[in-house]
Write an enzyme that holds these catalytic residues in place. Structure first.
Site, PDB file in Angstrom:
ATOM      1  N   GLN A   1     -10.249  -3.824  -3.488  1.00  0.00           N
ATOM      2  CA  GLN A   1     -11.514  -3.339  -2.937  1.00  0.00           C
ATOM      3  C   GLN A   1     -12.650  -3.508  -3.947  1.00  0.00           C
ATOM      4  OE1 GLN A   1     -12.051  -1.658   0.315  1.00  0.00           O
ATOM      5  NE2 GLN A   1     -14.082  -2.324  -0.321  1.00  0.00           N
TER       6      GLN A   1
ATOM      7  N   ARG B   1     -13.466  -8.453   1.641  1.00  0.00           N
ATOM      8  CA  ARG B   1     -12.045  -8.215   1.363  1.00  0.00           C
ATOM      9  C   ARG B   1     -11.245  -9.473   1.684  1.00  0.00           C
ATOM     10  NH1 ARG B   1      -9.915  -3.105   1.575  1.00  0.00           N
ATOM     11  NH2 ARG B   1      -8.029  -4.141   0.843  1.00  0.00           N
TER      12      ARG B   1
ATOM     13  N   ASP C   1     -17.102   7.411  -1.104  1.00  0.00           N
ATOM     14  CA  ASP C   1     -15.853   7.284  -0.337  1.00  0.00           C
ATOM     15  C   ASP C   1     -15.582   8.662   0.270  1.00  0.00           C
ATOM     16  OD1 ASP C   1     -13.395   6.393   0.622  1.00  0.00           O
ATOM     17  OD2 ASP C   1     -12.395   6.419  -1.331  1.00  0.00           O
TER      18      ASP C   1
ATOM     19  N   CYS D   1     -16.287   1.777   0.903  1.00  0.00           N
ATOM     20  CA  CYS D   1     -15.131   0.906   1.170  1.00  0.00           C
ATOM     21  C   CYS D   1     -14.661   1.002   2.613  1.00  0.00           C
ATOM     22  CB  CYS D   1     -13.998   1.226   0.210  1.00  0.00           C
ATOM     23  SG  CYS D   1     -13.357   2.911   0.369  1.00  0.00           S
TER      24      CYS D   1
ATOM     25  N   HIS E   1      -7.491   1.024  -6.345  1.00  0.00           N
ATOM     26  CA  HIS E   1      -7.676   0.127  -5.188  1.00  0.00           C
ATOM     27  C   HIS E   1      -8.381  -1.140  -5.708  1.00  0.00           C
ATOM     28  CE1 HIS E   1      -7.823  -1.180  -1.192  1.00  0.00           C
ATOM     29  NE2 HIS E   1      -8.659  -0.333  -0.648  1.00  0.00           N
TER      30      HIS E   1
ATOM     31  N   ARG F   1       0.884  -1.179   0.000  1.00  0.00           N
ATOM     32  CA  ARG F   1       0.000   0.000   0.000  1.00  0.00           C
ATOM     33  C   ARG F   1       0.911   1.215   0.000  1.00  0.00           C
ATOM     34  NH1 ARG F   1      -5.244   1.465   3.592  1.00  0.00           N
ATOM     35  NH2 ARG F   1      -6.072   0.166   1.933  1.00  0.00           N
TER      36      ARG F   1
HETATM   37  N1  NVA Z   1      -9.859   6.861  -1.117  1.00  0.00           N
HETATM   38  C1  NVA Z   1      -9.468   6.378   0.201  1.00  0.00           C
HETATM   39  C2  NVA Z   1      -9.696   4.910   0.299  1.00  0.00           C
HETATM   40  C3  NVA Z   1      -9.359   4.318   1.628  1.00  0.00           C
HETATM   41  C4  NVA Z   1      -9.559   2.823   1.672  1.00  0.00           C
HETATM   42  C5  NVA Z   1      -8.015   6.728   0.448  1.00  0.00           C
HETATM   43  O1  NVA Z   1      -7.200   6.572  -0.470  1.00  0.00           O
HETATM   44  O2  NVA Z   1      -7.690   7.174   1.547  1.00  0.00           O
HETATM   45  N1   CP Z   2     -11.086  -0.109   2.580  1.00  0.00           N
HETATM   46  C1   CP Z   2      -9.815  -0.167   3.010  1.00  0.00           C
HETATM   47  O1   CP Z   2      -8.878  -0.385   2.241  1.00  0.00           O
HETATM   48  O2   CP Z   2      -9.654  -0.008   4.360  1.00  0.00           O
HETATM   49  P1   CP Z   2      -8.291   0.191   5.150  1.00  0.00           P
HETATM   50  O3   CP Z   2      -7.758   1.552   4.792  1.00  0.00           O
HETATM   51  O4   CP Z   2      -8.697   0.106   6.588  1.00  0.00           O
HETATM   52  O5   CP Z   2      -7.330  -0.882   4.760  1.00  0.00           O
END
Ligand code: NVA
Ligand code: CP
Length: 305
Positions: free
Chosen positions: A133, A289, A221, A261, A130, A103
């Site tokens: 997801q 997930r 989101d 998500c 993502h 990540r």
């Molecule tokens: N768009 C959000 C998704 C988190 C799972 C982010 O990138 O923070």
């Molecule tokens: N939806 C998601 O990826 O959650 P986290 O940021 O908690 O991993």
């Protein structure tokens, strides 16, 4: 078969549908308490440059259930965080691990990691995409509606990594997608252009009501993603009308489902009552997930399944 899982558009429809089929099998086995140690003795290295709850826990638990082991590596405590080149990190980790989940911020960074790694690399979120997801989201739609096809989907809010991945999914799986963002917060222009070349059924609008009208699946989101914390206030103004609330749900199909998500900022992009209400499939989505990523890992890292 692809070596890595970096972006949905790298994969074929058939291969992704096979992942859904395997997800169903593995979920059933887990629910029935049947062993499914497809990754016995294997190790997943997990690199996190951003925070996580679901991604970390679901990958780690998933590896354990598959008979393997997962290593949590916060980049700040590794040499990567002190400037060791990605290409060196990739080659070293590939000598110890059977797969790498990362990540991070840059999609180009994970592509570089994958290029130098002899073992599969899985995208656990970048600023651009993502994909795990979206696979969990579509699997959840299949569970609730029998199929992902012949449904209309809408995205309300920021044209972020999730929105980009939904556009990739719409192009690949062939469903209709309507995306409502404020002006200036549209999804990535190259992602849109590529999807349009593939004949995607995509409507881009600045009107959330137009996007939600009669939709079967509503999705949103946070207004400010990880790394955009400084923009929170400006975004609160720009996104004030882009909320999934009871009125917007009424605009959608009577039996619509609502997804997010997570993590959610309750009463910003989505109201508390909608998260807790009868249309919400948000916690099934979070659970899936685990199941979908087990299928992705087994496909990439396992013997033939
Ligand atoms: N768009 C959000 C998704 C988190 C799972 C982010 O990138 O923070
Ligand atoms: N939806 C998601 O990826 O959650 P986290 O940021 O908690 O991993």
């Amino acid at each position: 078969m692809m070596k890595d899982f970096l972006c949905l558009s790298d994969w074929s429809l058939t291969a992704l549908e096979e992942i859904f089929a395997l997800t169903k099998k593995l979920k059933d086995r887990q629910k029935n308490g049947e062993p499914h140690r497809l990754l016995d003795g294997k190790t997943l290295g997990m690199i996190f440059e951003k925070s996580s709850t679901r991604t970390r826990v679901s990958f780690e638990v998933g590896m354990y259930q598959l008979g393997g082991h997962a290593l949590f590596l916060h980049s700040g405590t590794t040499q990567l965080g002190r400037g060791e080149p990605i290409k060196d990190t990739a080659r070293v980790m590939a000598r110890y691990c059977d797969g790498i989940m990362i990540r991070t911020y840059s999609q180009a960074g994970i592509e570089e990691l994958a290029h130098w790694s002899d073992v599969p690399v899985i995208n656990g979120l970048t600023d651009m995409y993502h994909p795990c997801q979206i696979m969990a989201d579509l699997f959840t739609v299949i569970e609730h509606r029998g199929n992902y096809r012949d449904l209309s989907y809408c995205w309300i809010g920021d044209g972020n990594n999730m929105a980009n991945s939904w556009i990739n999914a719409a192009a690949l799986f062939g469903f209709e997608l309507r995306v409502a963002t404020p002006q200036g917060y549209e999804p990535d222009a190259e992602v849109i252009a590529r999807a349009q070349k593939q004949g995607v059924k995509l409507l881009l609008t600045n009107d959330p009501r137009e996007a939600a009208d009669g939709a079967d699946v509503l999705n949103t989101d946070v207004w400010a993603s990880m790394g955009q914390e400084d923009e929170q206030q400006a975004r609160e103004k720009a996104f004030a009308d882009f909320q999934i609330n009871a009125a917007l749900v009424k605009q959608a199909a009577a039996d619509c489902v609502v997804m997010h998500c997570l993590p959610a900022h309750r009463n910003e992009e989505i109201t508390d009552d909608v998260i807790e209400g009868p249309h919400s499939i948000i916690f099934d989505e979070a659970e899936n997930r685990l199941h979908v990523q087990k299928a992705i890992m087994a496909t990439l890292m396992g013997p033939n399944v």
